[in-house]
Scaffold this active site. Structure first.
Site, PDB file in Angstrom:
ATOM      1  N   SER A  65       0.843  -1.193   0.000  1.00  0.00           N
ATOM      2  CA  SER A  65       0.000   0.000   0.000  1.00  0.00           C
ATOM      3  C   SER A  65       0.879   1.245   0.000  1.00  0.00           C
ATOM      4  O   SER A  65       2.105   1.158   0.128  1.00  0.00           O
ATOM      5  CB  SER A  65      -0.929   0.015   1.221  1.00  0.00           C
ATOM      6  OG  SER A  65      -0.174   0.124   2.416  1.00  0.00           O
ATOM      7  N   GLY A  66       0.231   2.394  -0.138  1.00  0.00           N
ATOM      8  CA  GLY A  66       0.890   3.678   0.057  1.00  0.00           C
ATOM      9  C   GLY A  66       2.054   3.946  -0.874  1.00  0.00           C
ATOM     10  O   GLY A  66       2.031   3.630  -2.065  1.00  0.00           O
ATOM     11  N   ILE A  67       3.105   4.550  -0.320  1.00  0.00           N
ATOM     12  CA  ILE A  67       4.272   4.940  -1.106  1.00  0.00           C
ATOM     13  C   ILE A  67       4.942   3.724  -1.717  1.00  0.00           C
ATOM     14  O   ILE A  67       5.396   3.764  -2.870  1.00  0.00           O
ATOM     15  CB  ILE A  67       5.256   5.737  -0.224  1.00  0.00           C
ATOM     16  CG1 ILE A  67       4.627   7.061   0.221  1.00  0.00           C
ATOM     17  CG2 ILE A  67       6.564   5.998  -0.973  1.00  0.00           C
ATOM     18  CD1 ILE A  67       5.432   7.804   1.273  1.00  0.00           C
ATOM     19  N   ASP A  89       5.902  -7.668   1.746  1.00  0.00           N
ATOM     20  CA  ASP A  89       5.024  -7.131   2.782  1.00  0.00           C
ATOM     21  C   ASP A  89       4.477  -8.330   3.548  1.00  0.00           C
ATOM     22  O   ASP A  89       4.742  -9.489   3.195  1.00  0.00           O
ATOM     23  CB  ASP A  89       3.888  -6.297   2.174  1.00  0.00           C
ATOM     24  CG  ASP A  89       3.452  -5.158   3.089  1.00  0.00           C
ATOM     25  OD1 ASP A  89       3.217  -5.438   4.292  1.00  0.00           O
ATOM     26  OD2 ASP A  89       3.345  -4.015   2.622  1.00  0.00           O
ATOM     27  N   ASP A 112       8.223 -10.574   6.785  1.00  0.00           N
ATOM     28  CA  ASP A 112       8.260  -9.750   7.989  1.00  0.00           C
ATOM     29  C   ASP A 112       9.652  -9.130   8.036  1.00  0.00           C
ATOM     30  O   ASP A 112      10.638  -9.802   8.346  1.00  0.00           O
ATOM     31  CB  ASP A 112       8.013 -10.609   9.229  1.00  0.00           C
ATOM     32  CG  ASP A 112       8.110  -9.823  10.533  1.00  0.00           C
ATOM     33  OD1 ASP A 112       8.458  -8.619  10.490  1.00  0.00           O
ATOM     34  OD2 ASP A 112       7.855 -10.408  11.605  1.00  0.00           O
ATOM     35  N   VAL A 113       9.751  -7.843   7.717  1.00  0.00           N
ATOM     36  CA  VAL A 113      11.059  -7.222   7.562  1.00  0.00           C
ATOM     37  C   VAL A 113      11.849  -7.186   8.867  1.00  0.00           C
ATOM     38  O   VAL A 113      13.079  -7.084   8.852  1.00  0.00           O
ATOM     39  CB  VAL A 113      10.946  -5.800   6.982  1.00  0.00           C
ATOM     40  CG1 VAL A 113      10.319  -5.829   5.604  1.00  0.00           C
ATOM     41  CG2 VAL A 113      10.173  -4.872   7.921  1.00  0.00           C
ATOM     42  N   TYR A 168       7.811   5.842  17.336  1.00  0.00           N
ATOM     43  CA  TYR A 168       7.946   6.091  15.897  1.00  0.00           C
ATOM     44  C   TYR A 168       9.069   7.087  15.638  1.00  0.00           C
ATOM     45  O   TYR A 168       9.910   6.886  14.748  1.00  0.00           O
ATOM     46  CB  TYR A 168       6.623   6.627  15.350  1.00  0.00           C
ATOM     47  CG  TYR A 168       6.637   6.914  13.872  1.00  0.00           C
ATOM     48  CD1 TYR A 168       6.440   5.891  12.945  1.00  0.00           C
ATOM     49  CD2 TYR A 168       6.837   8.202  13.384  1.00  0.00           C
ATOM     50  CE1 TYR A 168       6.445   6.147  11.581  1.00  0.00           C
ATOM     51  CE2 TYR A 168       6.844   8.466  12.031  1.00  0.00           C
ATOM     52  CZ  TYR A 168       6.648   7.442  11.127  1.00  0.00           C
ATOM     53  OH  TYR A 168       6.671   7.699   9.779  1.00  0.00           O
ATOM     54  N   THR A 208      -1.772   7.697   3.205  1.00  0.00           N
ATOM     55  CA  THR A 208      -1.362   6.297   3.082  1.00  0.00           C
ATOM     56  C   THR A 208      -2.148   5.439   4.060  1.00  0.00           C
ATOM     57  O   THR A 208      -3.042   5.917   4.754  1.00  0.00           O
ATOM     58  CB  THR A 208       0.139   6.149   3.393  1.00  0.00           C
ATOM     59  OG1 THR A 208       0.352   6.433   4.793  1.00  0.00           O
ATOM     60  CG2 THR A 208       0.988   7.086   2.550  1.00  0.00           C
TER      61      THR A 208
END
Length: 289
Positions: free
Chosen positions: A26-28, A47, A76-77, A167, A205
């Site tokens: 998704s997103g960027i 992802d 899973d990064v 974050y 996003t």
């Protein structure tokens, strides 16, 4: 009839080469993967497993130029072994030309959030980048071919506003790691592989949607607009690719970043931009006085 002149591209973005994008569902990440596929690159989408990743593969495949393959690889990064499995699969025929380490979560963390929240955010946002660099960068360097490693950072990792502390910490770490990567690559002598820190503005996003925002706010950019700035910055060779949006200009960002650094230089209180005793001083500084 007038010929259309293609915009300049970083030499890593070339037909037939491979691009790997994490956080690509998704997103960027999805917007970037779609653009790379349209440029004729073979694209691997990494992802978490699920319908979003499957749908993203279909979206990117629909934009593919020629017969460039598009593959989805559940990953899973934050798991080093999972990133190494992605590397082994994607690099079976050679290392990627472009690695975009974009996966990130917000998860609503605060300074005194439980350890589980801290670990979840840091594992994805920071360790996901470290794992990706360790897994892919050595082979990209050895290939001695044009390459690029793009890491998605955040303005919050630079100005570290109150709240959202896990974050902020994760993205501050991401900046430090990417700074070090750029320095390392620059001093290896061949300069074939370059590092770049993408610093998005307000983008609509999945993270925004997770906060209950169902429609794109007027102030937000789309992921596609952000990728336009990314590609232009890569073509110029920029390391810091700082994106504005519809409510914040680059000049405003520059003032906020300079003020944050000035807290140390001027020995102001931490996060003085949000300190009542410095509110007027910051407003004056922002106006250029």
């Amino acid at each position: 009839m007038t010929d259309t002149i293609a915009p300049p591209r970083h030499p890593a973005i070339r037909p037939g080469a491979t691009a790997i994008v994490t956080g690509a569902a998704s997103g960027i990440g999805l917007a970037a993967a779609t653009r790379f596929s349209a440029e004729g690159m073979a694209v691997w989408l990494a992802d978490l497993p699920g319908e979003a990743l499957d749908a993203a593969r279909a979206t990117v495949a629909a934009a593919a130029q020629g017969d460039a393959p598009v593959r989805a690889f559940p990953t899973d990064v934050g798991d080093r072994a999972a990133m190494e499995a992605l590397r082994d699969a994607a690099c079976a025929e050679g290392p990627p030309a472009l690695l975009m380490l974009n996966a990130g979560i917000e998860a609503g963390g605060q300074l005194f959030s439980e350890a589980e929240t801290w670990h979840r955010i840091l594992d994805t946002n920071l360790w996901g980048v470290v794992n990706g660099i360790h897994a892919f960068a050595p082979a990209m360097i050895e290939a001695a071919a044009p390459g690029a490693i793009v890491v998605t950072g955040s303005k919050q990792g630079i100005t570290t506003p109150p709240g959202n502390t896990p974050y902020n910490v994760s993205k501050a770490g991401v900046k430090a790691v990417t700074d070090a990567l750029a320095h390392d690559l620059r001093n290896r002598g061949n300069g074939h592989v370059t590092a770049h820190l993408l610093i998005p503005g307000f983008v609509y996003t999945g993270l925004t949607k997770a906060r209950g925002v169902k429609e794109k706010p007027a102030g937000a950019w789309t992921p596609e607009e952000t990728v336009d700035v990314l590609l232009a910055g890569l073509a110029r060779g920029d390391f810091y690719i700082l994106c504005p949006d519809n409510e914040t200009t680059r000049e405003q960002d520059a003032k906020r970043i300079a003020w944050a650094a000035g807290d140390i230089i001027e020995n102001r209180p931490a996060l003085s931009r949000w300190h009542p005793d410095y509110a007027e001083a910051f407003r004056a500084f922002s106006r250029g006085r």
